[in-house]
Design an enzyme around this catalytic site. Structure first.
Site, PDB file in Angstrom:
ATOM      1  N   TYR A 141      -6.709  44.853 -24.194  1.00 15.00           N
ATOM      2  CA  TYR A 141      -5.510  44.692 -25.014  1.00 15.00           C
ATOM      3  C   TYR A 141      -5.881  44.170 -26.390  1.00 15.00           C
ATOM      4  O   TYR A 141      -6.914  43.544 -26.580  1.00 15.00           O
ATOM      5  CB  TYR A 141      -4.530  43.738 -24.326  1.00 15.00           C
ATOM      6  CG  TYR A 141      -4.014  44.329 -23.034  1.00 15.00           C
ATOM      7  CD1 TYR A 141      -2.963  45.238 -23.051  1.00 15.00           C
ATOM      8  CD2 TYR A 141      -4.609  44.014 -21.823  1.00 15.00           C
ATOM      9  CE1 TYR A 141      -2.503  45.815 -21.879  1.00 15.00           C
ATOM     10  CE2 TYR A 141      -4.159  44.584 -20.638  1.00 15.00           C
ATOM     11  CZ  TYR A 141      -3.103  45.486 -20.677  1.00 15.00           C
ATOM     12  OH  TYR A 141      -2.668  46.058 -19.515  1.00 15.00           O
ATOM     13  N   CYS A 142      -4.980  44.422 -27.333  1.00 12.55           N
ATOM     14  CA  CYS A 142      -5.144  44.023 -28.721  1.00 12.55           C
ATOM     15  C   CYS A 142      -5.607  42.566 -28.782  1.00 12.55           C
ATOM     16  O   CYS A 142      -5.032  41.724 -28.091  1.00 12.55           O
ATOM     17  CB  CYS A 142      -3.818  44.197 -29.450  1.00 12.55           C
ATOM     18  SG  CYS A 142      -3.903  43.852 -31.201  1.00 12.55           S
ATOM     19  N   PRO A 143      -6.623  42.298 -29.556  1.00 13.50           N
ATOM     20  CA  PRO A 143      -7.324  43.146 -30.534  1.00 13.50           C
ATOM     21  C   PRO A 143      -8.620  43.774 -30.020  1.00 13.50           C
ATOM     22  O   PRO A 143      -9.362  44.369 -30.783  1.00 13.50           O
ATOM     23  CB  PRO A 143      -7.627  42.164 -31.663  1.00 13.50           C
ATOM     24  CG  PRO A 143      -7.963  40.897 -30.923  1.00 13.50           C
ATOM     25  CD  PRO A 143      -7.010  40.879 -29.726  1.00 13.50           C
TER      26      PRO A 143
END
Length: 79
Positions: free
Chosen positions: A16-18
């Site tokens: 997941y981000c980042p």
């Protein structure tokens, strides 16, 4: 129509981000300019982050698809 070819791959599924973009930033350096990196991700935020990454760093987003919750990007490395 046959799928475009690619020279290297980054599997960012489950991240997941980042993390996907951070990994992309490192992995694109392993690809020679003009060659294509295929990125597979499951995080929907990559639909925003990866095109911006390409735009800001001078890479070409050749293709972007989504199927069954997986996002696939073909990125041609810039100079």
């Amino acid at each position: 129509m046959a799928a475009p070819e690619f020279d290297a791959e980054l599997d960012a599924r489950g991240l997941y981000c980042p993390e996907p973009v951070m990994m992309l930033h490192n992995r694109i350096n392993d690809v020679a300019p003009g060659r294509i990196l295929r990125v597979i991700a499951t995080d929907p935020s990559t639909t925003r982050d990866i095109p911006r990454f390409c735009q800001f760093l001078g890479h070409e987003l050749v293709n972007e698809t989504e199927q069954d919750g997986e996002f696939v990007y073909l990125i041609r490395r810039g100079e």
